[in-house]
Design a protein around this motif. Structure first.
Motif, mmCIF file in Angstrom:
data_model
loop_
_atom_site.group_PDB
_atom_site.id
_atom_site.type_symbol
_atom_site.label_atom_id
_atom_site.label_comp_id
_atom_site.label_asym_id
_atom_site.label_seq_id
_atom_site.Cartn_x
_atom_site.Cartn_y
_atom_site.Cartn_z
ATOM 1 N N GLY A 169 0.799 -1.227 0.000
ATOM 2 C CA GLY A 169 0.000 0.000 0.000
ATOM 3 C C GLY A 169 0.828 1.272 0.000
ATOM 4 N N ASP B 39 2.050 -4.098 5.463
ATOM 5 C CA ASP B 39 0.675 -4.583 5.607
ATOM 6 C C ASP B 39 0.509 -5.216 6.993
ATOM 7 O OD1 ASP B 39 -1.714 -5.986 5.511
ATOM 8 O OD2 ASP B 39 -1.407 -6.760 3.483
ATOM 9 N N THR C 76 -0.328 -0.434 7.292
ATOM 10 C CA THR C 76 -1.498 -0.263 6.423
ATOM 11 C C THR C 76 -2.507 -1.385 6.669
ATOM 12 O OG1 THR C 76 -0.502 -1.554 4.626
ATOM 13 C CG2 THR C 76 -0.082 0.828 4.635
ATOM 14 N N LYS C 77 -3.722 -1.165 6.181
ATOM 15 C CA LYS C 77 -4.796 -2.165 6.226
ATOM 16 C C LYS C 77 -5.117 -2.622 7.651
ATOM 17 C CE LYS C 77 -3.038 -3.648 1.734
ATOM 18 N NZ LYS C 77 -2.525 -4.737 0.904
ATOM 19 N N GLY D 174 -8.563 -4.089 8.386
ATOM 20 C CA GLY D 174 -8.873 -5.470 8.010
ATOM 21 C C GLY D 174 -8.150 -6.494 8.867
ATOM 22 N N GLU E 168 -9.603 2.665 2.957
ATOM 23 C CA GLU E 168 -9.125 2.844 1.585
ATOM 24 C C GLU E 168 -9.078 4.300 1.147
ATOM 25 O OE1 GLU E 168 -11.459 0.432 -1.004
ATOM 26 O OE2 GLU E 168 -10.993 -1.431 0.021
#
Length: 466
Positions: free
Chosen positions: A112, A222, A248-249, A252, A277
């Motif tokens: 990302g 990530d 990042t992320k 999730g 996002e």
């Protein structure tokens, strides 16, 4: 993030809270559960060992054992240790160099990086007032340069053009020269990633680093890769003088192992985390606030900051004056409120930061979200309002049978969805009228504007259902 860990730790520590005293045995039993919770969250084993040992030492100390409520005291020890593992305090970017301050982004492919460049440039521009330029040195991934150009246009920052036939080092040097000429404050340099660490990749980014001498070298990783994130960060840290990590992320990742492992294994602070996002979905990483979230105590400080940044106070004040004059709360006003709610990640993201929300059963939490949005998602509600004519938005009473069918067809929804939204608008309108008569809106606006935060126990005036 941290859902699983929070559940396990919550259940474990709850048993201690009511106990009149701590013994070596119940501390040992508790730490066994804590250890299992951390391992299940994919926290690196050395971090788990050090964490539990530190907690054990402090738990058996005089300060905890002689506390009036030793169970609560141990919870504080766990909270303090979680904060310590993640780095104590937030470490901001150090941009105190002769402009342009160069920030180099490194990481594996798919982590990302490019999206993070856009998010960070937006944050620097909107919250720090910086003039920002971005450049892509990724000449390998198809459309990588075009992707960054599109994102740069979206967040309205300068973009330095490059082509796949150029050398990454030359692209970076050209961008640096262009940034100087354009009187740019910060130059963000996106680099190529690989599916795995290899010598060619490291040699290229080392060469790039030596050429442009960045003040910040951020490793983008990530969060969903768990403890592998920490190991990859260490490998990059051995090759480059990293100054920070961006996770990042995180939206999730239900485990949170990366956040609890990266700092201790690499010695490099986590500076930001991606929480969605959209280009607005980047938050500063505050270890104390994250520890509070893990232990189910919420993160009210971040919530207040988010509301203060996202809520358009001028629009809110204008709305307050309008309602006070008896002009009513129309569907254009409702759309403004919903759009601002979307900017904060929606009701779910906000509930996650409120104390005690993790203790609610899923059914109760879902009911709270449905009440706040009239049973529909925010994006769908905005689409329905956008399908109305300006006159319909100003005078909702006009919207009868045939108009409701037309609006539903135009927004790709059902007539029931339109009915639900109109009912929600009516409820909000009545609430606003009551607040206006009692002077509540004026008081809330004064508190938000004067103290830079939310009124105690409340959201900004007019947020749906709250």
């Amino acid at each position: 993030m941290f859902d699983n860990l929070s559940d396990r730790l919550g259940r474990t520590l709850k048993n201690l809270r009511g106990q009149g005293r701590l013994t070596e045995q119940n501390v040992k039993d508790t730490l066994r559960e804590v250890r299992m919770a951390l391992l299940e969250a994919d926290v690196a084993l050395p971090v788990v060992k050090q964490f539990t040992e530190q907690v054990r030492e402090k738990a058996m100390g005089v300060e905890v054992l002689q506390s009036l409520s030793p169970g609560q005291a141990l919870v504080k020890v766990v909270s303090d240790e979680l904060t310590s593992v993640m780095g104590e305090t937030n470490e901001d970017l150090d941009l105190s160099a002769q402009p342009p301050a160069v920030v180099l982004m490194a990481g594996l492919q798919g982590a990302g990086k490019t999206t993070t460049v856009a998010k960070l440039s937006r944050l620097l521009k909107e919250r720090r007032g910086k003039k920002v330029m971005v450049v892509s040195c990724d000449v390998y991934r198809p459309a990588a340069i075009k992707q960054l150009e599109t994102l740069a246009n979206e967040v309205d920052v300068l973009f330095h053009t490059s082509t796949p036939d150029q050398k990454p080092k030359q692209i970076a040097l050209d961008a640096l020269a262009a940034a100087k000429n354009a009187m740019v404050d910060v130059l963000l340099v996106d680099t190529a990633g690989r599916l795995a660490i290899d010598e060619a990749m490291m040699a290229e980014i080392k060469d790039l680093h030596a050429a442009i001498k960045p003040v910040e070298t951020l490793f983008v990783v990530d969060a969903m890769t768990g403890q592998d994130a920490a190991n990859t960060a260490k490998a990059f840290g051995d090759a480059l003088p990293l100054t920070g990590v961006v996770l990042t992320k995180t939206d999730g990742d239900a485990r949170g192992g990366a956040a609890l492992s990266v700092r201790m294994i690499t010695g490099v602070p986590i500076k930001f985390m991606g929480v969605g996002e959209k280009t607005t979905a980047l938050e500063a990483f505050h270890p104390d606030r994250i520890a509070s979230r893990i232990l189910g105590m919420g993160d009210v400080v971040s919530l207040v900051e988010e509301v203060t940044q996202q809520v358009d106070l001028k629009k809110a004040e204008k709305l307050a004056r309008k309602v006070k004059k008896g002009k009513g709360f129309d569907l254009d006003d409702m759309r403004d409120q919903l759009t601002q709610l979307q900017g904060m990640g929606g009701i779910g993201a906000m509930l996650d930061k409120m104390p005690g929300m993790d203790k609610l059963p899923d059914a109760v939490r879902e009911k709270a979200m449905n009440q706040a949005t009239g049973g529909g998602d925010v994006g769908r509600m905005v689409a329905i309002i956008n399908s109305m004519t300006p006159r319909e938005r100003r005078f909702p009473d006009l919207i009868k049978g045939s108009r409701r069918k037309r609006i539903a067809a135009g927004s790709g929804t059902q007539v029931q969805d339109v009915n639900r939204l109109l009912k929600q608008h009516l409820t909000m309108s009545k609430t606003m009228k009551k607040m206006s008569k009692s002077g509540g809106m004026a008081k809330m606006m004064k508190m938000m504007g004067g103290k830079g935060g939310m009124p105690p126990g409340g959201m900004p005036p007019g947020f749906p259902g709250l």
